[in-house]
Design an enzyme around this catalytic site. Structure first.
Site, PDB file in Angstrom:
ATOM      1  N   ARG A 101      -8.570  -0.745  16.581  1.00  0.00           N
ATOM      2  CA  ARG A 101      -8.872  -0.339  15.217  1.00  0.00           C
ATOM      3  C   ARG A 101      -9.876  -1.374  14.723  1.00  0.00           C
ATOM      4  NH1 ARG A 101      -4.426   0.550  10.499  1.00  0.00           N
ATOM      5  NH2 ARG A 101      -4.955  -1.615  10.075  1.00  0.00           N
ATOM      6  N   LYS A 158       0.808  -1.231   0.000  1.00  0.00           N
ATOM      7  CA  LYS A 158       0.000   0.000   0.000  1.00  0.00           C
ATOM      8  C   LYS A 158       0.833   1.269   0.000  1.00  0.00           C
ATOM      9  CE  LYS A 158      -0.743   0.217   4.978  1.00  0.00           C
ATOM     10  NZ  LYS A 158      -1.348  -0.556   6.051  1.00  0.00           N
TER      11      LYS A 158
HETATM   12  C1  PLP Z   1      -0.555  -1.341   6.577  1.00  0.00           C
HETATM   13  C2  PLP Z   1      -0.928  -2.631   7.140  1.00  0.00           C
HETATM   14  C3  PLP Z   1       0.055  -3.602   7.345  1.00  0.00           C
HETATM   15  C4  PLP Z   1       1.523  -3.354   7.095  1.00  0.00           C
HETATM   16  O1  PLP Z   1       2.020  -2.521   8.101  1.00  0.00           O
HETATM   17  P1  PLP Z   1       3.579  -2.164   8.182  1.00  0.00           P
HETATM   18  O2  PLP Z   1       3.712  -1.495   9.504  1.00  0.00           O
HETATM   19  O3  PLP Z   1       3.856  -1.264   7.033  1.00  0.00           O
HETATM   20  O4  PLP Z   1       4.322  -3.437   8.108  1.00  0.00           O
HETATM   21  C5  PLP Z   1      -0.354  -4.824   7.830  1.00  0.00           C
HETATM   22  N1  PLP Z   1      -1.643  -5.092   8.103  1.00  0.00           N
HETATM   23  C6  PLP Z   1      -2.613  -4.184   7.921  1.00  0.00           C
HETATM   24  C7  PLP Z   1      -4.021  -4.536   8.231  1.00  0.00           C
HETATM   25  C8  PLP Z   1      -2.291  -2.922   7.435  1.00  0.00           C
HETATM   26  O5  PLP Z   1      -3.265  -2.017   7.245  1.00  0.00           O
END
Ligand code: PLP
Length: 352
Positions: free
Chosen positions: A131, A36
């Site tokens: 969350r 993302k």
């Molecule tokens: C963005 C996200 C991740 C990845 O997080 P990082 O801290 O960049 O490794 C993993 N799981 C979910 C649900 C996310 O939204």
């Protein structure tokens, strides 16, 4: 070359991913590469796959569509609960989605029946970061209902910590997720192939030697791209922290007083910054601003100090005069990276 631009070193990203894939494999955990922050860049996705990640995850269906359109061949998971309004797109392009609402799973089921496809579901569990997530007391009934939807296959459970409130993954909450996986398998028969423990913030726990229990997947974005862990933002040993570089161009270079004059109110972003008088300084303006990057997330090179930023201007102080037209390089934190990747004003240059 045009500025501002984001230079991306694919070899460094691939090295980071390969290193963590190997370290986690030794703990029985596979990696879902999270794309993302890179806007679903097919080049970055391919580098992660070359490094051995088991699949790709993204929070935006648009990014998954981008990767599909570029023929990136991988299992793709939507790691944010789908919007009801996007159910058809999710079923068409994502193999799996993370879910917390039965209404959404019901809509995914209808869309999957219409498209004659099977859609995988991972149920997310709330373990304290507040969350997304189903409360653990409601998980068994959510599983039961999920199993009843046509064209929906329950793939696993997962959790996400350290994002909203900064709650750290630890032996307690990870053991709770493992225990929930065991109890579901005990009631419904073994069916959970994915037990996804979290994100980059889980690395310290996962590599600490603690019992990893049922957890067999982590979703990693920041650690792969920036080589650091998100709890203390410390570099991870053996990884590159400079796979991304932002380059901006100088458009003004002058000696100016360090202190503003006239009556001082808020700046363009509603901030009031107290400034102490240090006499005249070498002040440089770069053509990059809030519309391009999170300026507070830029790491300035030695001899250059951040003074302020507005929508289109970054103001720095430097020991030596930086001539108009000079290019200055910055390293970025996660917030600066996300903004730079998503800004149409920042050219992306991928170096292999
Ligand atoms: C963005 C996200 C991740 C990845 O997080 P990082 O801290 O960049 O490794 C993993 N799981 C979910 C649900 C996310 O939204």
């Amino acid at each position: 070359m045009s500025a501002p631009r984001l230079e991306i070193d694919l070899a460094k990203i691939e090295h980071n991913a390969r290193t963590l894939v190997k370290r986690l494999a030794a703990r029985g955990i596979s990696v879902t590469g999270v794309t993302k922050a890179s806007l679903g860049s097919p080049e970055i996705a391919t580098a992660l796959l070359n490094a051995g990640v088991g699949g790709l995850g993204d929070s935006r269906i648009e990014n998954i569509e981008t990767m599909r359109g570029a023929q990136v061949a991988a299992s793709m998971t939507l790691i944010r609960s789908p919007m009801l309004s996007q159910a058809e797109r999710v079923v068409a392009h994502a193999d799996i989605s993370f879910n917390t609402e039965l209404d959404v799973i019901s809509e995914l089921s209808l869309a999957a029946q219409k498209a004659q496809r099977t859609h995988g579901v991972v149920l997310m569990v709330e373990l304290g970061d507040l969350r997304e997530g189903i409360m653990s007391r409601d998980l068994v009934s959510a599983v039961r209902e999920t199993l009843g939807f046509p064209n929906i296959q329950l793939k696993g459970i997962g959790t996400n910590l350290a994002c909203r409130c900064g709650v750290s993954p630890d032996t307690n909450n990870m053991a709770e997720l493992s225990a929930l996986a065991d109890s579901i398998d005990a009631i419904f028969g073994p069916m959970l192939s994915i037990v996804s423990g979290g994100n980059s913030a889980n690395l310290e726990w996962a590599l600490s030697g603690a019992d990893t229990g049922r957890i067999n997947d982590l979703r990693l974005g920041e650690a792969l791209l920036l080589g650091c862990e998100p709890l203390q933002r410390q570099p991870i040993e053996g990884l590159f922290t400079d796979a991304f570089t932002l380059i901006a161009e100088v458009i003004e270079s002058k000696h100016k007083p360090s202190q503003p004059w006239g009556e001082v109110g808020q700046n363009a972003f509603g901030e009031v910054t107290p400034i102490t008088n240090r006499g005249d300084i070498s002040q440089t303006v770069l053509a990059v601003g809030q519309q391009d990057v999170d300026p507070s997330g830029l790491q300035t090179p030695p001899g250059i100090e951040f003074l302020g930023a507005s929508s289109d201007h970054l103001i720095v102080e430097s020991e030596h005069c930086l001539p108009v037209g000079a290019e200055i390089s910055f390293q970025l934190n996660y917030s600066a990276l996300v903004r730079a990747m998503t800004s149409p004003f920042v050219t992306k240059v991928v170096n292999t």
